[in-house]
Motif scaffolding. Sequence first.
Motif, PDB file in Angstrom:
ATOM      1  N   UNK A   1      19.446 -24.914   5.286  1.00  0.00           N
ATOM      2  CA  UNK A   1      19.559 -25.907   6.345  1.00  0.00           C
ATOM      3  C   UNK A   1      19.064 -27.254   5.806  1.00  0.00           C
ATOM      4  N   UNK A   2      19.737 -28.320   6.167  1.00  0.00           N
ATOM      5  CA  UNK A   2      19.426 -29.634   5.622  1.00  0.00           C
ATOM      6  C   UNK A   2      18.020 -30.069   6.002  1.00  0.00           C
ATOM      7  N   UNK A   3      17.276 -30.539   4.997  1.00  0.00           N
ATOM      8  CA  UNK A   3      15.929 -31.049   5.215  1.00  0.00           C
ATOM      9  C   UNK A   3      15.912 -32.495   4.742  1.00  0.00           C
ATOM     10  N   UNK A   4      15.994 -33.431   5.668  1.00  0.00           N
ATOM     11  CA  UNK A   4      16.110 -34.850   5.335  1.00  0.00           C
ATOM     12  C   UNK A   4      14.777 -35.458   4.932  1.00  0.00           C
ATOM     13  N   UNK A   5      14.863 -36.680   4.391  1.00  0.00           N
ATOM     14  CA  UNK A   5      13.650 -37.425   4.034  1.00  0.00           C
ATOM     15  C   UNK A   5      12.802 -37.653   5.280  1.00  0.00           C
ATOM     16  N   UNK A   6      13.464 -37.924   6.402  1.00  0.00           N
ATOM     17  CA  UNK A   6      12.754 -38.129   7.666  1.00  0.00           C
ATOM     18  C   UNK A   6      11.938 -36.891   8.030  1.00  0.00           C
ATOM     19  N   UNK A   7      12.551 -35.712   7.875  1.00  0.00           N
ATOM     20  CA  UNK A   7      11.853 -34.468   8.188  1.00  0.00           C
ATOM     21  C   UNK A   7      10.665 -34.262   7.255  1.00  0.00           C
TER      22      UNK A   7
END
Length: 287
Positions: A118-124
């Motif tokens: 699952x995508x883990x963004x910089x924001x996360x």
Amino acid sequence: MSDNVKGAAFGILSAVCYGLNPLFGLPLYRMGFSTPSVLFYRFLFAILMLTAVMVVNKKTFRLPGTHLLPMAVAGILLAGSCLSLFLAFRFMDAGIASTIIFVYPAMVAVIMWLCFKEKLSVFTLVCIVAALSGVGILSGGGGNVSVTGVACVLISALTYAVYIVMLRKSRLRLMESETVTLYALICGLPLFFILTGCGAELNLLTRWQEWGAAAGLALFTAFFSFLFMAKAVRYIGATKTAVLGAMEPTTALLIGVMVFGEKLTFAMGCGCVLIIAAIIAIVCKKE
């Protein structure tokens, strides 16, 4: 009623019930009960309560053979999480311990990223760092805190996060919430029995105060909390269910301060706000 509304309601109820751990667990400690004894009664009474409810509502007790291994693992994870948290209560204020454990939603996000792509963004990532920073502030913000206690809470958070992910991603997602919860409790119970010396060191319930505290602990923090959490995961998924756990540290912290006279400092309050804000931001960004 939509699935989102149902899931949110179950998630909030689960978190509030789990936050009642100090209300029933600490009195048992003060009555001289060991941690394994407290948790043995918590799981045993919850099993009896859930079994009775399932019989009355004619719920299935069927456990397919292919589900045995993940069920056993889930039960051990759940028991391990409970054991670590209750051990932490012996080293630090219960309200602080129950707030630090709220880093588990961040752990859920990381597990989903590492194991299920699952995508883990910089924001996360920034939000996760903020949540962990909140733990650091909380740990050094006054009150009764220890390195051992914090370590126990983080272990509890990690095992609880893995348990939540298992409910969503393993074969267990195909089972009824009541059935999953019952067998998780059954699989976890032997751990506490073994830790009491196979019953030799088990503290016996002899007074009505002890029976009441043990029954309350089982009813609210095991029966209702685990059942509602399983239902919430089924309706809205692992991450959304985890973020609703914001009600858990809030409940526990208020109980610790109002009922047991635990200290609440400005720094601790800032740590709580940072943890909760960071995790809520994660879910809001994913919406």
